[in-house]
Design an enzyme around this catalytic site. Sequence first.
Site, PDB file in Angstrom:
ATOM      1  N   ASP A  59     -12.485 -10.657   8.734  1.00 53.83           N
ATOM      2  CA  ASP A  59     -11.066 -10.449   9.071  1.00 53.83           C
ATOM      3  C   ASP A  59     -10.903  -9.163   9.874  1.00 53.83           C
ATOM      4  OD1 ASP A  59      -8.407 -11.167   9.183  1.00 53.83           O
ATOM      5  OD2 ASP A  59      -7.885 -10.218   7.283  1.00 53.83           O
ATOM      6  N   VAL A  76       0.864  -1.182   0.000  1.00 51.67           N
ATOM      7  CA  VAL A  76       0.000   0.000   0.000  1.00 51.67           C
ATOM      8  C   VAL A  76       0.899   1.230   0.000  1.00 51.67           C
ATOM      9  CG1 VAL A  76      -1.809   1.269   1.216  1.00 51.67           C
ATOM     10  CG2 VAL A  76      -1.781  -1.233   1.296  1.00 51.67           C
TER      11      VAL A  76
END
Length: 331
Positions: free
Chosen positions: A143, A32
């Site tokens: 998650d 990212v």
Amino acid sequence: MDLPTFDLSTIVHATDQFSSRNELGKGGYGPVYKGVLSNGTEIAVKRLSKNSDQGLQEFKTEVQLIAKLQHRNLVKLLGCCIQQEEKLLIYELMPNRSLDYFIFDDARRKLLDWTKRFHIISGTARGLVYLHQDSRLRIIHRDLKTSNILLDEDMNAKISDFGIARTFAADQTEAKTKRVMGTHGYISPEYAVRGSFSMKSDVFAFGVIMLEVVSGRKNRDFRVPDQNLNLLGHAWELWNEGRALELVDESVRDSVIEVEALRCIQIGLLCVQGRPEDRPNMSSVVHMLDDDKPLPRPRLPAFYSHQEDSSLSNHTIYSANEVTMSLLAAR
């Protein structure tokens, strides 16, 4: 797709050709990067790794789901880029990174006083109510963990990373899978052992997060000397002995509001009970956080047998960044 698309050259320029200096982190999906568009807008760019096993399906899931979601406690997807061999997701930038960046660091945890921690807990709970109940789609995150709770400039919590999320029909309460995906320490027992997941699986993960935020300790790494207790078992024993405030992170002892901390610990224990039917739903959790009415007495938390369930030892960890994918046959 009702989602803006970006030209690859725009993103390459914004991230300085995906410079390592702009890398914010890396997950199972890929790296990212921080970027700045020509109009000054700061962005976070998630780049699908070419050797990622899970990335392509996560990319599709994220585009299909999060593009349709709008809530102040969910991270906003600004658009995507599918060009040449690149598959990119472009988000609003969260300047304060993620919750785990603060609470598990000895220095940075001091920046999160009790008021900020309670605010983060409440915001995360409201985001989950939206996913489970108020959005057009009923979504199970699957998650939820501290690294997927991002923080904006005002320390508002925003749930992120919907790559393995699943949608439920309005009348659906449970589903099963042979491929258990999630992160060890946050996976509920019914999901880990039987492959069964529901909204109560997210509730379990939220309960773990609550206890981690209160204590500043990580469930998966926590151990009591001479005892085989994880953070949940330790919190349970302290609560039963009337010593629950000893769980509170020392760095917030001066700012803590004791009645709120005790309430958060008890709600956390209610959320991590072993049986999913005993756990509250997220709407009830929000009411409990906002109210001062007496709370139910929690039952034993999951994994409190002083030994790990042998079924949990079969998981396979595919990366070192706390992304765990288990391949367990549902019974």
